[in-house]
Design an enzyme around this catalytic site. Structure first.
Site, short mmCIF file in Angstrom:
data_model
loop_
_atom_site.label_atom_id
_atom_site.label_comp_id
_atom_site.label_asym_id
_atom_site.label_seq_id
_atom_site.Cartn_x
_atom_site.Cartn_y
_atom_site.Cartn_z
CB VAL A 57 -0.98 0.02 1.20
CG1 VAL A 57 -2.01 -1.09 1.08
CG2 VAL A 57 -0.26 -0.07 2.52
CB SER A 58 0.74 4.34 -1.93
OG SER A 58 0.77 3.62 -3.13
CB THR A 59 -0.56 6.39 2.30
OG1 THR A 59 -1.90 5.93 2.25
CG2 THR A 59 -0.22 7.19 1.06
#
Length: 97
Positions: free
Chosen positions: A11-13
Site C-alpha cells: 500500500v502506498s500510504t
C-alpha cells in the site's frame, strides 16, 4: 518437490488498508508467515520487505500478488523485476486479478 508459496502486498500510504490484499492472498493458500508487505510508494523497488522476499524466491517457489500494480507502478522497473523473478530466480508469479 512441492512449491513454496509466497505473497507480496503493498500500500502506498499508512492510511490505506491492506486487508483486501491479505484476504486474497490467504484465499489463494499463501501462509500468513510467507506474506511480505511494504507501506511505501510503488515508484521503485527500493522496499525492505520486497527485497527480503526476493531473496527467498527460487525455482521451487510461487509468488502471488493481488494485482500487478501492487508489485510496482513503473513499467520498465516492473518488467525488469518480472525478469529477475522468473528468469534469474526461476520462480513463478500469479497475479490474482
Amino acid at each position: 518437490m512441492e512449491k513454496k508459496i509466497f505473497g507480496y502486498m503493498r500500500v502506498s500510504t499508512r492510511e490505506q488498508n491492506e486487508d483486501r490484499q491479505r484476504v486474497a492472498l490467504l484465499e489463494m493458500g499463501v501462509p500468513e508467515k510467507n506474506i511480505y508487505m511494504d507501506k511505501l510508494s510503488g515508484k521503485d523497488f527500493n522496499r525492505p520487505q520486497y527485497k527480503k522476499m526476493l531473496k527467498k524466491l527460487d525455482k521451487n517457489t510461487v509468488l502471488f500478488v493481488k494485482s500487478i500494480d501492487r508489485l510496482g507502478r513503473n513499467y520498465a522497473d516492473l518488467n525488469e523485476q518480472w525478469r529477475i523473478i522468473t528468469k534469474e530466480k526461476g520462480a513463478d508469479i500469479v497475479v490474482i486479478d
